[in-house]
Motif scaffolding. Structure first.
Motif, PDB file in Angstrom:
ATOM      1  N   UNK A   1       0.832  -1.214   0.000  1.00  0.00           N
ATOM      2  CA  UNK A   1       0.000   0.000   0.000  1.00  0.00           C
ATOM      3  C   UNK A   1       0.860   1.255   0.000  1.00  0.00           C
ATOM      4  N   UNK A   2       1.976   1.220   0.766  1.00  0.00           N
ATOM      5  CA  UNK A   2       2.867   2.383   0.828  1.00  0.00           C
ATOM      6  C   UNK A   2       3.528   2.625  -0.523  1.00  0.00           C
ATOM      7  N   UNK A   3       3.982   1.559  -1.192  1.00  0.00           N
ATOM      8  CA  UNK A   3       4.629   1.713  -2.497  1.00  0.00           C
ATOM      9  C   UNK A   3       3.633   2.178  -3.545  1.00  0.00           C
ATOM     10  N   UNK A   4       2.410   1.634  -3.486  1.00  0.00           N
ATOM     11  CA  UNK A   4       1.396   2.023  -4.469  1.00  0.00           C
ATOM     12  C   UNK A   4       1.033   3.501  -4.348  1.00  0.00           C
ATOM     13  N   UNK A   5       1.193   4.073  -3.157  1.00  0.00           N
ATOM     14  CA  UNK A   5       0.844   5.468  -2.960  1.00  0.00           C
ATOM     15  C   UNK A   5       1.962   6.445  -3.268  1.00  0.00           C
ATOM     16  N   UNK A   6       3.125   5.933  -3.679  1.00  0.00           N
ATOM     17  CA  UNK A   6       4.248   6.822  -3.982  1.00  0.00           C
ATOM     18  C   UNK A   6       4.018   7.540  -5.309  1.00  0.00           C
ATOM     19  N   UNK A   7       4.536   8.745  -5.449  1.00  0.00           N
ATOM     20  CA  UNK A   7       4.401   9.453  -6.731  1.00  0.00           C
ATOM     21  C   UNK A   7       5.206   8.761  -7.818  1.00  0.00           C
ATOM     22  N   UNK A   8       4.852   9.000  -9.059  1.00  0.00           N
ATOM     23  CA  UNK A   8       5.548   8.386 -10.188  1.00  0.00           C
ATOM     24  C   UNK A   8       6.979   8.901 -10.269  1.00  0.00           C
ATOM     25  N   UNK A   9       7.844   8.122 -10.922  1.00  0.00           N
ATOM     26  CA  UNK A   9       9.244   8.512 -11.073  1.00  0.00           C
ATOM     27  C   UNK A   9       9.334   9.822 -11.848  1.00  0.00           C
ATOM     28  N   UNK A  10      10.087  10.775 -11.299  1.00  0.00           N
ATOM     29  CA  UNK A  10      10.226  12.072 -11.948  1.00  0.00           C
ATOM     30  C   UNK A  10       9.122  13.049 -11.636  1.00  0.00           C
ATOM     31  N   UNK A  11       8.154  12.648 -10.824  1.00  0.00           N
ATOM     32  CA  UNK A  11       7.047  13.546 -10.468  1.00  0.00           C
ATOM     33  C   UNK A  11       7.516  14.479  -9.351  1.00  0.00           C
ATOM     34  N   UNK A  12       7.822  15.692  -9.705  1.00  0.00           N
ATOM     35  CA  UNK A  12       8.383  16.651  -8.752  1.00  0.00           C
ATOM     36  C   UNK A  12       7.714  18.009  -8.942  1.00  0.00           C
ATOM     37  N   UNK A  13       7.208  18.578  -7.851  1.00  0.00           N
ATOM     38  CA  UNK A  13       6.466  19.831  -7.936  1.00  0.00           C
ATOM     39  C   UNK A  13       7.102  20.958  -7.128  1.00  0.00           C
ATOM     40  N   UNK A  14       8.243  20.702  -6.468  1.00  0.00           N
ATOM     41  CA  UNK A  14       8.866  21.758  -5.682  1.00  0.00           C
ATOM     42  C   UNK A  14       9.701  22.694  -6.547  1.00  0.00           C
ATOM     43  N   UNK A  15       9.753  23.949  -6.216  1.00  0.00           N
ATOM     44  CA  UNK A  15      10.519  24.905  -7.036  1.00  0.00           C
ATOM     45  C   UNK A  15      12.024  24.833  -6.808  1.00  0.00           C
TER      46      UNK A  15
END
Length: 249
Positions: free
Chosen positions: A23-37
């Motif tokens: 469940x923890x792995x399934x909830x991780x963001x996709x590879x390269x998904x980054x929203x911080x400036x």
């Protein structure tokens, strides 16, 4: 506790733990998904301003150099603590007597080749860490691991010259203290702690980055020696019994 009762308890527990991990792995963001400036800003400014083509190392040893210094001293404190707990002069002699040689010449030959390759790649990562992927921390661990292979394919007598406290302890202090010296030199010149004093040089060369190169090498020395000391203390605590042919030698 009976075997059946242990199985009755362990199976549901392990199943639940596995489901939790899934469940923890399934909830991780996709590879390269980054929203911080922060990362996007550094990608734009580090190379033109610091002349280091490895943005990670430019960030570690310039943008957040003080944080990296704290991480280095965390490792230093951890190694000192482990050493104080495990170090025993009498045990070093027992470890030298209680060791086992690998019986297969082929395996030992492969191990020797791996030692050379590990040292070469490790030093390359340390030297070019601020130009290409790598760095002092990564290269230090690899060099220490290559030295550890010497124990695995040989014996404690072969490894012993690389774990001499009279050499390693001053080197560990040099690596940790060298980082501070670079920062104090900046203060003595009237600028902020760890400010670059040497110019940034030409991008993509070993002379680029200025003091970043010195901080990288200080970290490389500190990490390499720390890992070698750690391995040595554990090896002398948990040694392998000696084979008969080694007793004769």
């Amino acid at each position: 506790m009976s075997r059946r009762l242990r199985i009755t308890i362990l199976v549901p527990a392990l199943t639940g733990l596995g489901a939790l991990f899934a469940w923890a792995i399934a909830g991780m963001p996709a590879f390269g998904d980054y929203h911080g400036p922060y990362g996007f800003v550094l990608n734009r400014v580090v190379v033109p301003l610091r002349h280091t083509t490895n943005v990670v190392m430019g960030t570690n040893f310039d943008v957040r150099a003080i944080d990296t210094m704290g991480e280095e001293f965390i490792l230093y404190a951890a190694i000192v603590g482990v050493t104080l707990l495990l170090r025993d002069d009498a045990r070093a002699g027992r470890a030298e007597r209680h060791t086992r040689r690998l019986p297969s010449d082929a395996v030992r030959l492969v191990g020797v080749v791996m030692i050379g390759g590990g040292l070469l790649v490790g030093v390359w990562l340390q030297a070019f860490g601020y130009i290409t992927p790598g760095g002092g921390f990564q290269g230090g661990v690899l060099v220490a691991g290559a030295i550890l292979l010497l124990y695995l394919v040989g014996n404690h007598r072969d490894y012993r010259p690389f774990r001499d406290e009279r050499v390693l302890d001053p080197l560990e202090g040099l690596g940790a203290g060298g980082y501070i010296v670079v920062g104090l030199a900046a203060l003595a010149s009237g600028t902020a702690f760890l400010t670059n004093l040497f110019g940034y040089g030409k991008t993509g060369t070993l002379l680029s980055g200025g003091s970043i190169a010195l901080l990288n090498w200080a970290s490389a020395i500190a990490v390499t020696v720390a890992m070698v000391i750690l391995f040595a203390e554990f090896l002398e605590t948990y040694y392998v019994p000696l084979d008969r042919e080694d007793v004769a030698s």
